[in-house]
Design a protein around this motif. Structure first.
Motif, PDB file in Angstrom:
ATOM      1  N   PRO A 123      12.420   6.576  -4.732  1.00  0.00           N
ATOM      2  CA  PRO A 123      13.616   7.656  -5.194  1.00  0.00           C
ATOM      3  C   PRO A 123      13.783   8.704  -4.475  1.00  0.00           C
ATOM      4  CG  PRO A 123      11.927   7.629  -6.561  1.00  0.00           C
ATOM      5  CD  PRO A 123      11.433   6.764  -5.613  1.00  0.00           C
ATOM      6  N   ASP A 124      14.944   9.641  -4.780  1.00  0.00           N
ATOM      7  CA  ASP A 124      15.096  10.700  -4.054  1.00  0.00           C
ATOM      8  C   ASP A 124      14.178  11.962  -4.526  1.00  0.00           C
ATOM      9  OD1 ASP A 124      17.284   9.849  -2.504  1.00  0.00           O
ATOM     10  OD2 ASP A 124      18.606  10.158  -4.122  1.00  0.00           O
ATOM     11  N   ASN A 125      13.881  12.816  -3.606  1.00  0.00           N
ATOM     12  CA  ASN A 125      13.367  14.060  -4.052  1.00  0.00           C
ATOM     13  C   ASN A 125      12.049  13.919  -4.665  1.00  0.00           C
ATOM     14  OD1 ASN A 125      15.787  15.675  -3.483  1.00  0.00           O
ATOM     15  ND2 ASN A 125      16.454  14.857  -5.299  1.00  0.00           N
ATOM     16  N   VAL A 126      11.323  12.899  -3.952  1.00  0.00           N
ATOM     17  CA  VAL A 126       9.813  12.970  -4.441  1.00  0.00           C
ATOM     18  C   VAL A 126       8.889  14.123  -3.973  1.00  0.00           C
ATOM     19  CG1 VAL A 126       9.974  10.352  -4.824  1.00  0.00           C
ATOM     20  CG2 VAL A 126       9.015  11.462  -2.594  1.00  0.00           C
ATOM     21  N   PHE A 127       7.652  14.250  -4.583  1.00  0.00           N
ATOM     22  CA  PHE A 127       6.970  15.342  -4.139  1.00  0.00           C
ATOM     23  C   PHE A 127       6.198  14.902  -2.940  1.00  0.00           C
ATOM     24  CE2 PHE A 127       2.830  17.481  -4.057  1.00  0.00           C
ATOM     25  CZ  PHE A 127       3.061  18.778  -3.768  1.00  0.00           C
ATOM     26  N   ALA A 128       5.395  13.614  -3.053  1.00  0.00           N
ATOM     27  CA  ALA A 128       4.598  13.086  -2.098  1.00  0.00           C
ATOM     28  C   ALA A 128       4.708  11.761  -1.752  1.00  0.00           C
ATOM     29  CB  ALA A 128       3.414  13.615  -2.324  1.00  0.00           C
ATOM     30  N   ILE A 129       4.217  11.165  -0.561  1.00  0.00           N
ATOM     31  CA  ILE A 129       4.097   9.774  -0.428  1.00  0.00           C
ATOM     32  C   ILE A 129       2.875   9.310  -0.066  1.00  0.00           C
ATOM     33  CG2 ILE A 129       5.139   7.668   0.846  1.00  0.00           C
ATOM     34  CD1 ILE A 129       7.722   9.163   0.867  1.00  0.00           C
ATOM     35  N   LYS A 130       2.270   8.445  -0.548  1.00  0.00           N
ATOM     36  CA  LYS A 130       0.920   8.055  -0.112  1.00  0.00           C
ATOM     37  C   LYS A 130       1.081   6.396   0.412  1.00  0.00           C
ATOM     38  CE  LYS A 130      -2.246   7.301  -3.258  1.00  0.00           C
ATOM     39  NZ  LYS A 130      -3.181   7.657  -4.168  1.00  0.00           N
ATOM     40  N   SER A 131       0.233   6.382   1.857  1.00  0.00           N
ATOM     41  CA  SER A 131       0.464   4.986   2.513  1.00  0.00           C
ATOM     42  C   SER A 131      -0.655   4.565   3.200  1.00  0.00           C
ATOM     43  CB  SER A 131       1.536   5.187   3.416  1.00  0.00           C
ATOM     44  OG  SER A 131       1.737   3.889   4.080  1.00  0.00           O
ATOM     45  N   THR A 132      -0.934   3.579   3.395  1.00  0.00           N
ATOM     46  CA  THR A 132      -1.978   3.005   4.370  1.00  0.00           C
ATOM     47  C   THR A 132      -1.709   3.348   5.718  1.00  0.00           C
ATOM     48  OG1 THR A 132      -2.469   1.259   2.682  1.00  0.00           O
ATOM     49  CG2 THR A 132      -3.138   1.048   4.918  1.00  0.00           C
ATOM     50  N   SER A 133      -2.564   3.956   6.501  1.00  0.00           N
ATOM     51  CA  SER A 133      -2.452   4.192   7.750  1.00  0.00           C
ATOM     52  C   SER A 133      -3.172   3.007   8.747  1.00  0.00           C
ATOM     53  CB  SER A 133      -2.994   5.620   8.213  1.00  0.00           C
ATOM     54  OG  SER A 133      -4.320   5.715   7.865  1.00  0.00           O
ATOM     55  N   TYR A 134      -2.610   2.614   9.982  1.00  0.00           N
ATOM     56  CA  TYR A 134      -3.158   1.790  10.736  1.00  0.00           C
ATOM     57  C   TYR A 134      -3.353   2.273  12.270  1.00  0.00           C
ATOM     58  CZ  TYR A 134      -1.092  -0.990   6.934  1.00  0.00           C
ATOM     59  OH  TYR A 134      -0.636  -1.711   5.922  1.00  0.00           O
ATOM     60  N   THR A 135      -4.469   2.365  12.628  1.00  0.00           N
ATOM     61  CA  THR A 135      -5.065   3.089  13.716  1.00  0.00           C
ATOM     62  C   THR A 135      -5.395   2.061  14.833  1.00  0.00           C
ATOM     63  OG1 THR A 135      -5.809   5.042  12.811  1.00  0.00           O
ATOM     64  CG2 THR A 135      -6.542   4.698  14.990  1.00  0.00           C
ATOM     65  N   GLY A 169       0.935  -1.126  -0.184  1.00  0.00           N
ATOM     66  CA  GLY A 169       0.015   0.126   0.149  1.00  0.00           C
ATOM     67  C   GLY A 169       0.718   1.300   0.012  1.00  0.00           C
ATOM     68  N   LEU A 170       2.071   1.295  -0.482  1.00  0.00           N
ATOM     69  CA  LEU A 170       2.925   2.094  -0.518  1.00  0.00           C
ATOM     70  C   LEU A 170       3.072   2.936  -2.029  1.00  0.00           C
ATOM     71  CD1 LEU A 170       4.578   4.072   1.416  1.00  0.00           C
ATOM     72  CD2 LEU A 170       6.348   2.390   1.175  1.00  0.00           C
ATOM     73  N   THR A 196       2.953   6.092  -8.378  1.00  0.00           N
ATOM     74  CA  THR A 196       3.837   5.045  -8.750  1.00  0.00           C
ATOM     75  C   THR A 196       3.641   4.041  -7.677  1.00  0.00           C
ATOM     76  OG1 THR A 196       5.282   6.343 -10.189  1.00  0.00           O
ATOM     77  CG2 THR A 196       5.932   3.818  -9.394  1.00  0.00           C
ATOM     78  N   GLN A 197       3.033   2.691  -7.775  1.00  0.00           N
ATOM     79  CA  GLN A 197       3.074   1.925  -6.692  1.00  0.00           C
ATOM     80  C   GLN A 197       4.347   1.207  -6.471  1.00  0.00           C
ATOM     81  OE1 GLN A 197       0.023   1.345  -4.772  1.00  0.00           O
ATOM     82  NE2 GLN A 197       1.627  -0.303  -3.551  1.00  0.00           N
ATOM     83  N   ILE A 198       4.652   1.104  -5.169  1.00  0.00           N
ATOM     84  CA  ILE A 198       5.863   0.174  -4.801  1.00  0.00           C
ATOM     85  C   ILE A 198       5.361  -1.186  -4.914  1.00  0.00           C
ATOM     86  CG2 ILE A 198       7.375  -0.466  -2.870  1.00  0.00           C
ATOM     87  CD1 ILE A 198       8.153   2.244  -3.957  1.00  0.00           C
ATOM     88  N   GLN A 199       6.253  -1.947  -5.579  1.00  0.00           N
ATOM     89  CA  GLN A 199       6.130  -3.546  -5.491  1.00  0.00           C
ATOM     90  C   GLN A 199       6.135  -4.234  -4.022  1.00  0.00           C
ATOM     91  OE1 GLN A 199       7.609  -5.655  -8.967  1.00  0.00           O
ATOM     92  NE2 GLN A 199       8.610  -3.845  -9.553  1.00  0.00           N
ATOM     93  N   ALA A 200       5.138  -4.757  -3.572  1.00  0.00           N
ATOM     94  CA  ALA A 200       5.444  -5.510  -2.517  1.00  0.00           C
ATOM     95  C   ALA A 200       6.454  -6.545  -2.188  1.00  0.00           C
ATOM     96  CB  ALA A 200       3.972  -5.897  -1.968  1.00  0.00           C
ATOM     97  N   GLY A 201       7.019  -6.526  -1.232  1.00  0.00           N
ATOM     98  CA  GLY A 201       7.987  -7.698  -0.656  1.00  0.00           C
ATOM     99  C   GLY A 201       9.363  -7.752  -1.647  1.00  0.00           C
TER     100      GLY A 201
END
Length: 455
Positions: free
Chosen positions: A183-195, A160-161, A172-177
């Motif tokens: 990469p360097d200098n990305v504008f934003a990162i989107k991730s699943t949050s766990y509460t 989920g990253l 761009t979806q990171i491949q799991a596992g």
């Protein structure tokens, strides 16, 4: 085939000795020799390319740590908990990413920036957000341990990253596992949050990576494989009245200690779980002994008896202070006290009664259980603690363990083989999973360095 002529000659000789004289059939030693010959013959049929001239010890010297308050000083005594956190989505903008890159540069040793730490479960809910993974080839999972509650899996590598290289750009979806760094200098990162909420307030908790590609090796916050950073810019999307911190992780001891292999954020209202410096901890170095009891001569599942044995050392940590009054661990001043080795019975797949001897201590199945019962070899609970006892006199390097099996009123002692014969006892890391019933261990287990095939 790697079996020596000497070994095969010995097997044939045993058959000849037993077959030549009916009198020997009533001789206890001859019966044992016949059993050994049958077992070795079956073993060689099952594993024709395995060299018998080895010591059958496949441990790698894995070390784990626990807090003294954790049951018996053994982290693995707690069970995996089925608790499921509430999931959401979190977008982390560039200013925090820039800060993280500045303070956690790849390849730079950041070990002195952090100390071994644990936390206390707060009364308020808190949220964990994976925000970065570096150029790390290992595969791992992020777990959270809570005393008297259990171990909770939080996240798997890459799950989920995704990242955005420029504003309003595609994600761009990171491949799991896999080895797929952000990469360097990305504008934003989107991730699943766990509460998380409803956990036992005030209990000790800590995080760890379970490195699945390194035979489930543990890298935890207690052993300084993680560090905390609290002085980073507040993320724009952080909910009102929340406070956050960043935790950077290393995925192998002796690495570069840049703590950017995996990075996650923890936030809560009013605070995330409060951090405490570890003052005392238990160092554990152990082996898992997997045994055959000769009740069956050809399944080679090595689960008739599974027992973990640990050397334990209590460590008292010493801290100095830097110019800003921050505590800095001085490893050279660590005080240690040796504890009695601990044995934990994990599984018993055999139906014969037996007595374990580990060091100077003995333990008999029928004293605690119906010896005919098969325990924890179907629907396996890897953290199951059937029983535990202190094992005075056990020596890690000597493998001074044996089992005496009772069959048809006769006793037969099986010792840890020093090589030259088919094994009835093997030693592996305590994180190695044992087999289900009648499932033979893989042939590659009997090759030194077999775990490297899983990297």
């Amino acid at each position: 085939m790697k079996v020596s002529l000497k070994s095969l000659t010995a097997v044939c000789a045993v058959f000849c000795i037993v077959g030549c004289s009916s009198k020997d059939l009533y001789d206890e030693k001859a019966v044992e020799m016949k059993e050994d010959a049958t077992y070795t013959d079956n073993f060689l049929k099952k594993y024709p390319n395995v060299d018998l001239n080895q010591d059958w010890d496949y441990t790698t010297g894995q070390v784990t740590y626990s807090l003294p308050s954790s049951s018996s000083g053994a982290r693995a005594l707690t069970r995996e908990n089925s608790y499921e956190p509430t999931t959401g989505e979190f977008v982390l903008e560039g200013t925090v990413n820039d800060y993280m890159r500045e303070h956690m540069k790849a390849g730079r040793n950041n070990k002195k920036k952090g100390n071994p730490f644990y936390m206390k479960v707060p009364a308020n809910p808190f949220t964990i957000v994976p925000i970065f993974q570096g150029n790390a080839s290992y595969v791992w999972e992020l777990w959270m341990h809570v005393d008297d509650f259990g171990d909770i899996k939080v996240w798997s590598k890459g799950e989920g990253l995704s990242y955005q290289e420029k504003e309003n750009g595609s994600w761009t979806q990171i491949q799991a596992g896999v080895q797929d760094p952000i990469p360097d200098n990305v504008f934003a990162i989107k991730s699943t949050s766990y509460t998380f909420s409803g956990l036992p307030v005030g209990k000790n908790m800590f995080f760890y990576l379970k490195v699945t590609s390194k035979n489930n090796m543990i890298c935890s916050s207690i052993d300084q494989m993680m560090l905390t950073l609290n002085d980073f810019p507040t993320p724009k999307n952080l909910p009102a009245d929340n406070t956050a911190m960043i935790v950077g992780c290393e995925d192998q001891p002796g690495g570069d200690y840049d703590y950017e292999d995996m990075v996650f954020m923890v936030y809560g209202n009013p605070t995330p779980p409060p951090v405490h410096v570890v003052k005392e901890r238990i160092k554990m170095e152990g082996k898992r002994y997997m045994m055959e009891d000769l009740g069956g001569m050809d399944d080679f599942d090595f689960n008739d008896i599974v027992v973990d044995v640990y050397n334990r050392t209590k460590e008292k940590l010493w801290y100095d202070f830097d110019e800003n009054g921050k505590e800095i661990l001085d490893e050279s001043k660590t005080e240690t006290v040796e504890m009695t080795p601990l044995a934990i019975v994990r599984a018993m797949g055999g139906t014969l009664d037996f007595t374990l001897k580990i060091g100077d201590k003995t333990w008999t199945k029928s004293d605690k259980f119906n010896f005919k019962d098969m325990l924890n070899t179907r629907n396996i609970d890897w953290n199951k603690n059937l029983d535990e006892f202190e094992a005075e006199g056990w020596i890690y390097k000597d493998n001074n363990v044996s089992v005496t099996v009772v069959s048809d009123g006769k006793e037969r002692e099986v010792k840890f083989s020093k090589g030259g014969t088919a094994p009835m006892i093997i030693a592996v890391d305590p994180t190695t999973h044992w087999m289900e019933e009648r499932e033979a261990v893989p042939a590659d287990w009997f090759n030194k360095g077999w775990w490297k095939s899983y990297e």
